[in-house]
Design a protein around this motif. Structure first.
Motif, short mmCIF file in Angstrom:
data_model
loop_
_atom_site.label_atom_id
_atom_site.label_comp_id
_atom_site.label_asym_id
_atom_site.label_seq_id
_atom_site.Cartn_x
_atom_site.Cartn_y
_atom_site.Cartn_z
N ALA A 1 8.27 -3.60 11.18
CA ALA A 1 9.21 -3.24 10.14
C ALA A 1 8.55 -1.89 9.56
O ALA A 1 8.71 -1.68 8.23
CB ALA A 1 9.47 -4.05 9.08
N GLY A 2 7.94 -0.95 10.41
CA GLY A 2 7.55 0.14 9.83
C GLY A 2 5.99 0.34 8.98
O GLY A 2 5.37 1.10 8.64
N ILE A 3 5.45 -1.02 8.99
CA ILE A 3 4.05 -1.39 8.59
C ILE A 3 3.14 -1.35 9.62
O ILE A 3 3.43 -2.20 10.57
CB ILE A 3 4.13 -2.63 7.90
CG1 ILE A 3 4.85 -2.65 6.64
CG2 ILE A 3 2.47 -2.74 7.61
CD1 ILE A 3 5.03 -4.10 5.99
N MET A 4 2.13 -0.30 9.66
CA MET A 4 1.27 -0.12 10.76
C MET A 4 -0.22 -0.51 10.23
O MET A 4 -0.74 -0.03 9.18
CB MET A 4 1.12 1.12 11.18
CG MET A 4 0.04 1.46 12.29
SD MET A 4 0.31 0.62 13.79
CE MET A 4 1.77 1.58 14.65
N ARG B 1 2.75 2.50 5.79
CA ARG B 1 4.31 2.12 5.79
C ARG B 1 5.13 3.12 5.94
O ARG B 1 5.03 4.32 5.26
CB ARG B 1 4.71 1.36 4.79
CG ARG B 1 6.08 0.70 5.13
CD ARG B 1 6.59 -0.30 3.89
NE ARG B 1 7.82 -0.66 4.26
CZ ARG B 1 8.73 -1.45 3.61
NH1 ARG B 1 8.18 -2.16 2.43
NH2 ARG B 1 9.89 -1.96 3.76
N ASP B 2 5.96 3.58 7.05
CA ASP B 2 6.63 4.91 7.19
C ASP B 2 5.78 6.11 7.05
O ASP B 2 6.13 7.03 6.66
CB ASP B 2 7.83 4.76 6.09
CG ASP B 2 8.72 3.63 6.50
OD1 ASP B 2 8.68 3.02 7.56
OD2 ASP B 2 9.62 3.36 5.45
N GLY B 3 4.22 5.85 7.55
CA GLY B 3 3.39 7.04 7.50
C GLY B 3 2.69 7.42 6.18
O GLY B 3 1.83 8.06 6.33
N ALA B 4 3.12 6.50 5.23
CA ALA B 4 2.29 6.58 4.04
C ALA B 4 1.40 5.66 3.78
O ALA B 4 1.52 4.58 4.22
CB ALA B 4 3.21 6.58 2.76
N MET B 5 0.16 6.06 3.06
CA MET B 5 -0.91 5.03 3.24
C MET B 5 -0.65 3.84 2.00
O MET B 5 0.17 4.28 1.14
CB MET B 5 -2.13 5.80 2.73
CG MET B 5 -3.07 6.92 3.70
SD MET B 5 -3.47 5.80 5.16
CE MET B 5 -4.49 4.77 4.34
N VAL B 6 -1.13 2.82 2.35
CA VAL B 6 -1.02 1.51 1.57
C VAL B 6 -2.12 1.18 1.11
O VAL B 6 -3.10 0.89 2.03
CB VAL B 6 -0.39 0.44 2.27
CG1 VAL B 6 0.11 -0.72 1.42
CG2 VAL B 6 1.14 1.02 2.54
N GLN B 7 -2.61 1.10 -0.36
CA GLN B 7 -3.85 0.61 -0.63
C GLN B 7 -3.82 -0.96 -1.03
O GLN B 7 -3.07 -1.13 -1.90
CB GLN B 7 -4.16 1.55 -1.92
CG GLN B 7 -4.31 3.22 -1.90
CD GLN B 7 -5.34 3.45 -0.76
OE1 GLN B 7 -6.30 2.74 -0.82
NE2 GLN B 7 -5.00 4.54 -0.16
#
Length: 237
Positions: free
Chosen positions: A135-138, A148-154
């Motif tokens: 679901a867009g989470i890598m 998520r969708d290319g943006a960093m998740v901390q």
């Protein structure tokens, strides 16, 4: 984290041979030669993969495989059958019952380890240093990074482990107790309410915001059941 293998085999010499080779390659091995006990161990100390002999005490390997596939907690557990039954009909029966691979005796220990690794790479990529994506989470498990969708998740360490567990089993509902066992471990005492705290933190970090506002919530709360990573809000899995 060392992958955990449940070895279900009643030949003592073979148990020692297989255990030695697996442990040498970085696996932890739980052993039993009893089919009934294997089902209990799979539920209480869930392994990452089961190596299952066909002919074992109390319950045949094929019946153990069938019951593991029927139980919600072990339905997706990787299973490798290890048996002297080499006929094509037996191999087909084993695979159709739910085995992910079928190895006949005699066998090379190196080949067994290679086949175990291949099954884990295919079915549990986090255990082989691969990426997890849903679901867009890598999640890059090697670099310890999440986007998520290319943006960093901390994420904090606990939230990272929670998300990793969810990504390995998307759509599946886990109770608080199951999450405590999987993420914190059985030997650590943590109150079940602690799970709710970390789920809130994980939800806030993963859902975040985008230029169009808050992202869709992919962490589903199931009343009286637990939590799931699920991009389909109408799912009832």
């Amino acid at each position: 984290m060392r992958p955990k293998i449940l070895l279900v085999e009643d030949d003592a010499n073979l148990v020692e041979l297989v255990s030695y080779n697996l442990e040498k390659e970085g696996f932890d091995v739980i052993r039993t030669g009893d089919g009934e006990e294997a089902l209990v161990l799979a539920q209480e100390d869930k392994p990452d993969l089961v190596i299952l002999d066909w002919m074992i005490a109390n319950l045949s390997g094929i019946e153990v495989c069938r019951r593991l596939r029927r139980a919600p907690l072990t339905a997706n557990l990787p299973i490798v059958m290890l048996t002297a039954r080499a006929e094509e009909a037996d191999r087909i029966r084993g695979l159709e019952t739910g085995a992910d691979d079928y190895i006949t005796k005699p066998f090379s220990p190196r080949e067994l380890v290679a086949r175990v690794r291949a099954v884990l790479r295919r079915l549990r990529p986090a255990l082989s240093g691969g990426n997890l994506d849903y679901a867009g989470i890598m999640m890059d498990t090697s670099a310890h990074k999440v986007t998520r969708d290319g943006a960093m998740v901390q994420l904090g360490p606990t939230e990272f482990r929670l998300l990793r567990h969810f990504l390995e089993h998307p759509g599946r509902v886990f109770s608080r107790e199951q999450l405590l066992d999987a993420v914190w471990g059985r030997d650590v005492y943590v109150e079940q309410r602690t799970v709710d705290v970390h789920i809130r933190r994980l939800r806030k970090a993963v859902n975040g915001t985008s230029s169009g506002g808050e992202l869709p919530d992919v962490i589903r709360t199931v009343r009286s059941a637990g939590y799931a990573l699920d991009a389909d809000p109408g799912s009832a899995r």
